[in-house]
Design an enzyme around this catalytic site. Structure first.
Site, mmCIF file in Angstrom:
data_model
loop_
_atom_site.group_PDB
_atom_site.id
_atom_site.type_symbol
_atom_site.label_atom_id
_atom_site.label_comp_id
_atom_site.label_asym_id
_atom_site.label_seq_id
_atom_site.Cartn_x
_atom_site.Cartn_y
_atom_site.Cartn_z
ATOM 1 C CD GLU A 26 41.289 41.604 37.943
ATOM 2 O OE1 GLU A 26 41.878 40.621 37.466
ATOM 3 O OE2 GLU A 26 40.047 41.697 37.968
ATOM 4 C CE LYS A 160 31.567 40.135 33.739
ATOM 5 N NZ LYS A 160 32.294 39.718 34.950
HETATM 6 N N1 PSU Z 1 35.288 39.308 35.317
HETATM 7 C C1 PSU Z 1 35.511 40.232 34.364
HETATM 8 N N2 PSU Z 1 36.753 40.366 33.848
HETATM 9 C C2 PSU Z 1 37.792 39.607 34.298
HETATM 10 C C3 PSU Z 1 37.551 38.656 35.339
HETATM 11 C C4 PSU Z 1 36.288 38.533 35.815
HETATM 12 O O1 PSU Z 1 34.595 40.910 33.934
HETATM 13 O O2 PSU Z 1 38.903 39.767 33.796
HETATM 14 C C5 PSU Z 1 38.706 37.855 35.880
HETATM 15 C C6 PSU Z 1 39.096 38.378 37.269
HETATM 16 O O3 PSU Z 1 40.506 38.391 37.363
HETATM 17 C C7 PSU Z 1 38.539 37.322 38.202
HETATM 18 C C8 PSU Z 1 38.688 36.093 37.359
HETATM 19 O O4 PSU Z 1 39.209 37.227 39.423
HETATM 20 O O5 PSU Z 1 38.338 36.500 36.057
HETATM 21 C C9 PSU Z 1 37.814 34.956 37.826
HETATM 22 O O6 PSU Z 1 38.152 33.817 37.138
HETATM 23 P P1 PSU Z 1 37.607 32.406 37.613
HETATM 24 O O7 PSU Z 1 36.139 32.483 37.382
HETATM 25 O O8 PSU Z 1 38.297 31.430 36.741
HETATM 26 O O9 PSU Z 1 37.991 32.283 39.058
#
Ligand code: PSU
Ligand code: MN
Length: 304
Positions: A26, A160
């Site tokens: 990603e 996390k």
């Molecule tokens: N967790 C991490 N690093 C990240 C993300 C999540 O440790 O960069 C990113 C990923 O791309 C995940 C997104 O899909 O955050 C989720 O965001 P939201 O909670 O806004 O859906």
């Protein structure tokens, strides 16, 4: 036609045509998940690790409105070191494409584009999940719905504790998404190997995992699978230190009124600040560890 929206790098297209292993990666993690220049270094090293373990890396993003599978150095640099790259999840795709913008894809959007290209295995750090107090805020990442619907396996280091890990697991259960522990009975908590929550199934080899995936999709059970791959011991953080840092970051986010798509990036950068960079180092190492497992899984899957 789909092909007018999607551009797959020739090397990746070739590998997919021949049934060779490919691992999707990603780009929100590059643009919004880590600071520059560590993000670019990480992105390149992850690709190298995927190759070293027998698969072709496919980093995914939206460039000038084109769904792009496989990025060159200049494109990685653009994502990691420029303003105006949007965080793109499922709902953003039509507009980023129509307006010909640049978007860094979340787990959800990367799964969608990977599936369009025919890629079955995806490595990242952590997926989104059910946020703490989602009972009031309704903040549940679109990643979870994507896991319910799109046929891509996601290797991550668990969830996390900026999230509510228990509720995230409940949500995945309701949606029929298998959650497995790789070499562990416990769902890992990203920075730490332990979370206090059990997984549905423990798996101890890539072959076993590949067989389960094949069975799932052969039976027409749509959706993905979450592989919880614990951070290597040597990079694990102290349980109390990281949880204190997360609590502090959550209080700050609340005070500042940070919500929606800004929440995860804000919390990650705050936690890094509080831990004086230690959390970033752990984050980078766990991504490498996931890339390695994903490459091996893709290889086994290609042999079945
Ligand atoms: N967790 C991490 N690093 C990240 C993300 C999540 O440790 O960069 C990113 C990923 O791309 C995940 C997104 O899909 O955050 C989720 O965001 P939201 O909670 O806004 O859906
Ligand atoms: Mn959210």
């Amino acid at each position: 036609m789909l092909s007018s929206y999607l551009k797959v790098k020739p090397e990746i297209e070739e590998a997919l045509k021949k049934g060779k292993p490919v691992v999707a990666l990603e780009s929100t993690i590059i643009s919004h998940g880590m600071p520059y220049p560590e993000n670019i270094k990480m992105a390149k090293e992850v690709e190298r690790i995927v190759r070293e373990n027998g698969a072709v890396p496919a980093t995914i993003a939206i460039l000038n409105g084109v769904l792009t599978v496989g990025l060159n150095e200049e494109e990685l640099e653009l994502l990691g070191n420029s303003e105006g790259v949007l965080k793109a999840s499922r709902r953003d795709l039509p507009f980023i494409v129509a307006k010909e913008l640049n978007g860094a894809t979340t787990v959800a959007a990367t799964m969608i584009i990977a599936a369009m290209a025919g890629i079955k295995v995806f490595a990242t750090g952590g997926t989104g999940g059910v946020h703490r107090h989602a009972q009031e805020t309704f903040d549940i990442s679109a990643d979870l719905q994507e896991l319910a619907n799109t046929n891509v396996a996601v290797v991550c280091a668990g969830a996390k504790s900026i999230l509510d890990i228990g509720l995230t697991l409940e949500y995945l259960e309701t949606q029929g998404v298998p959650v497995v522990g790789f070499g562990t009975d416990e769902f890992p908590a990203f920075y730490t190997r332990k979370s206090g929550f059990k997984v549905d199934y423990r798996v101890d080899s890539e072959v076993e995992l590949a067989k389960a995936l094949k069975a799932k999709w052969d039976m027409g059970l749509k959706g993905g699978l979450v592989v919880g791959n614990p951070i290597p011991y040597e990079y694990e953080m102290n349980y109390d230190d990281i949880n204190n840092a997360i609590t502090e970051a959550l209080v700050e986010a609340d005070k500042k009124g940070i919500k929606g798509k800004e929440a995860t990036p804000f919390l990650l950068s705050k936690v890094k600040e509080i831990t004086k960079g230690k959390s970033l180092e752990s984050n980078i190492q766990l991504v490498y560890n996931n890339a390695k497992l994903a490459a091996k899984l893709a290889l086994e899957l290609s042999r079945l």
